[in-house]
Design an enzyme around this catalytic site. Structure first.
Site, PDB file in Angstrom:
ATOM      1  N   HIS A  62      40.675  36.313  46.570  1.00  0.00           N
ATOM      2  CA  HIS A  62      40.501  37.624  45.936  1.00  0.00           C
ATOM      3  C   HIS A  62      41.006  37.571  44.496  1.00  0.00           C
ATOM      4  O   HIS A  62      41.549  36.553  44.061  1.00  0.00           O
ATOM      5  CB  HIS A  62      41.200  38.728  46.730  1.00  0.00           C
ATOM      6  N   HIS A  64      43.420  38.970  42.760  1.00  0.00           N
ATOM      7  CA  HIS A  64      44.790  39.229  42.309  1.00  0.00           C
ATOM      8  C   HIS A  64      45.318  37.959  41.636  1.00  0.00           C
ATOM      9  O   HIS A  64      45.101  36.846  42.133  1.00  0.00           O
ATOM     10  CB  HIS A  64      45.689  39.635  43.481  1.00  0.00           C
ATOM     11  N   ASP A  66      47.991  36.274  41.344  1.00  0.00           N
ATOM     12  CA  ASP A  66      48.819  35.238  41.980  1.00  0.00           C
ATOM     13  C   ASP A  66      47.997  34.297  42.855  1.00  0.00           C
ATOM     14  O   ASP A  66      48.530  33.329  43.401  1.00  0.00           O
ATOM     15  CB  ASP A  66      49.988  35.858  42.764  1.00  0.00           C
ATOM     16  N   ASP A 212      46.042  37.333  51.559  1.00  0.00           N
ATOM     17  CA  ASP A 212      46.674  38.648  51.596  1.00  0.00           C
ATOM     18  C   ASP A 212      45.908  39.597  52.522  1.00  0.00           C
ATOM     19  O   ASP A 212      44.701  39.812  52.355  1.00  0.00           O
ATOM     20  CB  ASP A 212      46.684  39.241  50.178  1.00  0.00           C
TER      21      ASP A 212
END
Ligand SMILES: [Zn+2]
Length: 307
Positions: A62, A64, A66, A212
């Site tokens: 995804h 994000h 990190d 996540d």
């Protein structure tokens, strides 16, 4: 044949020297698959002596940072190293746009082809058919559209029994057929069943990567029976509400998923920087699913062959 995972980054949003942001490397018989690419992933690849040039497929769960910030630097390094083979990136279309913009802005032509594969976030999808392994993506429940990935070895052919080769004087040209399951017919017409001339191959090994995600029982049938399951465990049960609010899981929830899916081993990671030690996260998971290990940067887990 190798089937081994190396954790390159075990931390979450804020990278620290002891825990880089998320990245995993799966080695299937020297075919390398990079899964997520947090900031500094190329440093970790060098630290753990993994040849960058062996990576041809990168999977980004995804958008994000990190899980993503290391991708831009890694592509730049590939360019500087004179990479030639195509690099396949499986990602959200937003990431495709970001990478194309970055490459166009900072680099001359990279000298190798970047091949983008758009992930689906509404249903499980078959995304890669490699010689030794097949890869699927499946949707997770996070704050933004997110995928998990399943890597499964291909079923091997039957193995020939050496004693049968001699006993029945089996011609070499017949072996491929027999390995595929055919019976063997002697010159007098007697049929020797395949089970008497071969033995079963090892079971295909499977790695499931749950990036996540909130606690989500919908993934259980997809990851059932995995030899190794990575499931994020950003928080402990002391932070149940925070986990729910931020689209993450607790160690206890990761263990509940592992138990329900009947996996062989659970790897937890993506630990919040608020925890100075993650011993209690590990205990929380092991109370429910004893075969749990906590991710550390550089941790290598080999999945053995089982017949
Ligand atoms: Zn995230």
């Amino acid at each position: 044949m190798t089937f081994a995972l190396t954790v390159l980054g075990s931390g979450s949003a804020l990278p620290v020297p002891a825990r880089f942001s998320t990245a995993h490397l799966l080695n299937v018989d020297e075919h390398f698959f990079l899964i997520d690419c947090g900031e500094g992933t190329q440093i970790q690849l060098r630290r753990f002596t993994i040849k960058l040039g062996k990576i041809n497929h990168i999977f980004i769960s995804h958008y994000h940072g990190d899980h993503l910030f290391g991708l831009f630097g890694l592509i730049s390094t590939f360019t500087l190293l004179g990479r030639k083979p195509p690099l396949h990136i499986y990602c959200h279309p937003e990431i495709t746009g970001m990478v194309k913009h970055q490459v166009g802005y900072f680099s001359e032509h990279p000298g190798f082809e970047l091949v983008f594969h758009t992930l689906r976030f509404d249903e499980p999808s078959f995304i890669l058919d490699e010689k030794k392994v097949s890869v699927w993506s499946f949707p997770l429940k996070h704050k933004v559209e997110t995928c998990g990935f399943i890597f499964k070895e291909k079923q091997r052919l039957q193995n020939m029994r050496k004693d049968a080769l001699e006993k029945y004087n089996i011609p070499v040209k017949q072996i491929p057929l027999l390995k595929s399951g055919a019976d063997f017919t002697l010159e007098d017409g007697t049929v020797i069943p395949n089970r008497e001339i071969t033995y079963p191959p090892p079971k295909p090994r499977m790695y499931a990567y749950c990036s996540d995600t909130k606690y989500d029982e919908a993934i259980i049938p997809l990851i059932r029976g995995a030899d190794l399951l990575y499931h994020e465990a950003t928080f402990g049960s002391d932070m149940d509400e925070q986990a729910e609010k931020t689209g993450h899981s607790t160690a206890r929830q990761a263990a509940l998923i592992a138990k329900a899916a009947g996996v062989k081993q659970l790897l937890i990671g993506h630990f919040s920087i608020r925890y100075k030690t993650i011993d209690f996260l590990l205990k929380e998971a092991r109370d429910i699913f004893p075969d749990t290990v906590a991710a550390e940067d550089g941790l290598k887990i080999s999945v053995p062959l089982v017949r």
